[in-house]
Design an enzyme around this catalytic site. Sequence first.
Site, mmCIF file in Angstrom:
data_model
loop_
_atom_site.group_PDB
_atom_site.id
_atom_site.type_symbol
_atom_site.label_atom_id
_atom_site.label_comp_id
_atom_site.label_asym_id
_atom_site.label_seq_id
_atom_site.Cartn_x
_atom_site.Cartn_y
_atom_site.Cartn_z
ATOM 1 N N HIS A 111 0.861 -1.196 0.000
ATOM 2 C CA HIS A 111 0.000 0.000 0.000
ATOM 3 C C HIS A 111 0.895 1.245 0.000
ATOM 4 O O HIS A 111 1.961 1.250 0.601
ATOM 5 C CB HIS A 111 -0.915 -0.007 1.226
ATOM 6 C CG HIS A 111 -1.943 1.076 1.169
ATOM 7 N ND1 HIS A 111 -1.663 2.370 1.532
ATOM 8 C CD2 HIS A 111 -3.225 1.067 0.743
ATOM 9 C CE1 HIS A 111 -2.746 3.116 1.340
ATOM 10 N NE2 HIS A 111 -3.707 2.344 0.861
ATOM 11 N N GLU A 115 -4.059 1.716 -7.134
ATOM 12 C CA GLU A 115 -4.475 2.782 -6.240
ATOM 13 C C GLU A 115 -3.581 3.995 -6.486
ATOM 14 O O GLU A 115 -2.483 4.077 -5.912
ATOM 15 C CB GLU A 115 -4.320 2.326 -4.786
ATOM 16 C CG GLU A 115 -5.137 1.099 -4.455
ATOM 17 C CD GLU A 115 -5.534 1.091 -2.989
ATOM 18 O OE1 GLU A 115 -6.728 0.927 -2.721
ATOM 19 O OE2 GLU A 115 -4.671 1.285 -2.132
ATOM 20 N N GLY A 175 -7.322 8.675 0.169
ATOM 21 C CA GLY A 175 -7.457 9.365 1.452
ATOM 22 C C GLY A 175 -8.101 10.740 1.356
ATOM 23 O O GLY A 175 -8.558 11.177 0.308
ATOM 24 N N SER A 185 -10.556 6.816 -3.160
ATOM 25 C CA SER A 185 -11.751 7.676 -3.124
ATOM 26 C C SER A 185 -12.950 7.069 -3.853
ATOM 27 O O SER A 185 -13.716 7.784 -4.507
ATOM 28 C CB SER A 185 -11.437 9.073 -3.674
ATOM 29 O OG SER A 185 -10.477 9.715 -2.863
HETATM 30 C C1 PEP Z 1 -6.810 3.262 0.332
HETATM 31 O O1 PEP Z 1 -6.130 3.949 1.075
HETATM 32 O O2 PEP Z 1 -6.382 2.172 -0.082
HETATM 33 C C2 PEP Z 1 -8.118 3.732 -0.074
HETATM 34 C C3 PEP Z 1 -8.681 3.146 -1.099
HETATM 35 O O3 PEP Z 1 -8.634 4.745 0.665
HETATM 36 P P1 PEP Z 1 -9.872 5.700 0.305
HETATM 37 O O4 PEP Z 1 -10.963 4.861 -0.302
HETATM 38 O O5 PEP Z 1 -10.290 6.255 1.642
HETATM 39 O O6 PEP Z 1 -9.355 6.736 -0.610
#
Ligand code: PEP
Length: 262
Positions: A96, A168, A174, A215
């Site tokens: 991650h 991602e 975030g 997101s």
């Molecule tokens: C993540 O951090 O892997 C993630 C998908 O977070 P968010 O959906 O809150 O952006």
Amino acid sequence: MKKIWLGSSWKMNKTQSDVVRYCEFIKPYLSAVDVELQTFLVPPFPYVKQVGSSLAETGCLTGVQNVGFESAGPFTGEISVGMAKDIGATLVEIGHSERREWFGETDATVNKKVKLSLLEGLKPLICVGDTIDEKRWGVTAESISRQVKIALHTVSADLVSQVIIAYEPVWAIGERGLPATTEEAEHGLSAVRLALIELYGKTIAEKVPLLYGGSVNIHNAKMLLRQQNIDGLFVGRTAWHPEGLLRLIRLASEVIEEQAYA
Ligand code: PEP
């Protein structure tokens, strides 16, 4: 018809009582999901066993957010793949961007962790993504391809079907993240698929589930799931409340229904 994956990492959030409430709320819905929908939850380590046993009969998989890059030894504070297996995890999230940014995770340690997880029979959930600078420089596809190829270095064709890859974008994750458009998400995941084709050929590459994360919310989930190279969603904030996960489950089920009638 493609199987859809839908899961959430809770990152470093929740207490014991939150976990009890979350699982009690979501359990009946998870038990009733379509067979074409594979759900999973990735809680903090102390709650993995609790979540796993509470949701045992629902078909929801449970994972850990990280593992050590060796199987045992003097690595204070680390948790091994064997320990993750002992507490009932079946998935291992690896690479991650928060681990890469704050805890020294590199493409090389991701590769070690992927191979250790596969040796123990666990499913690596590998996260890859471009930074905002890479996006500006127009090297998103190159960055993704490099991360995928190093993560899978010396992983055999037999084992790669056990792997899941999440694209991602670092800029999409975030509180300060900007959701990727469906085109950007599909572009990123087509780069992942292409890297897999280059490594293993088309037939095997198509067996690896590819997820989008960053997101994801109730407004963009369905459009994302309709993209050719998006087999599922890896969700943070929107699924930290069980009501949010439930809404996403309903949206994913609608996409499965659309596919069935297409
Ligand atoms: C993540 O951090 O892997 C993630 C998908 O977070 P968010 O959906 O809150 O952006």
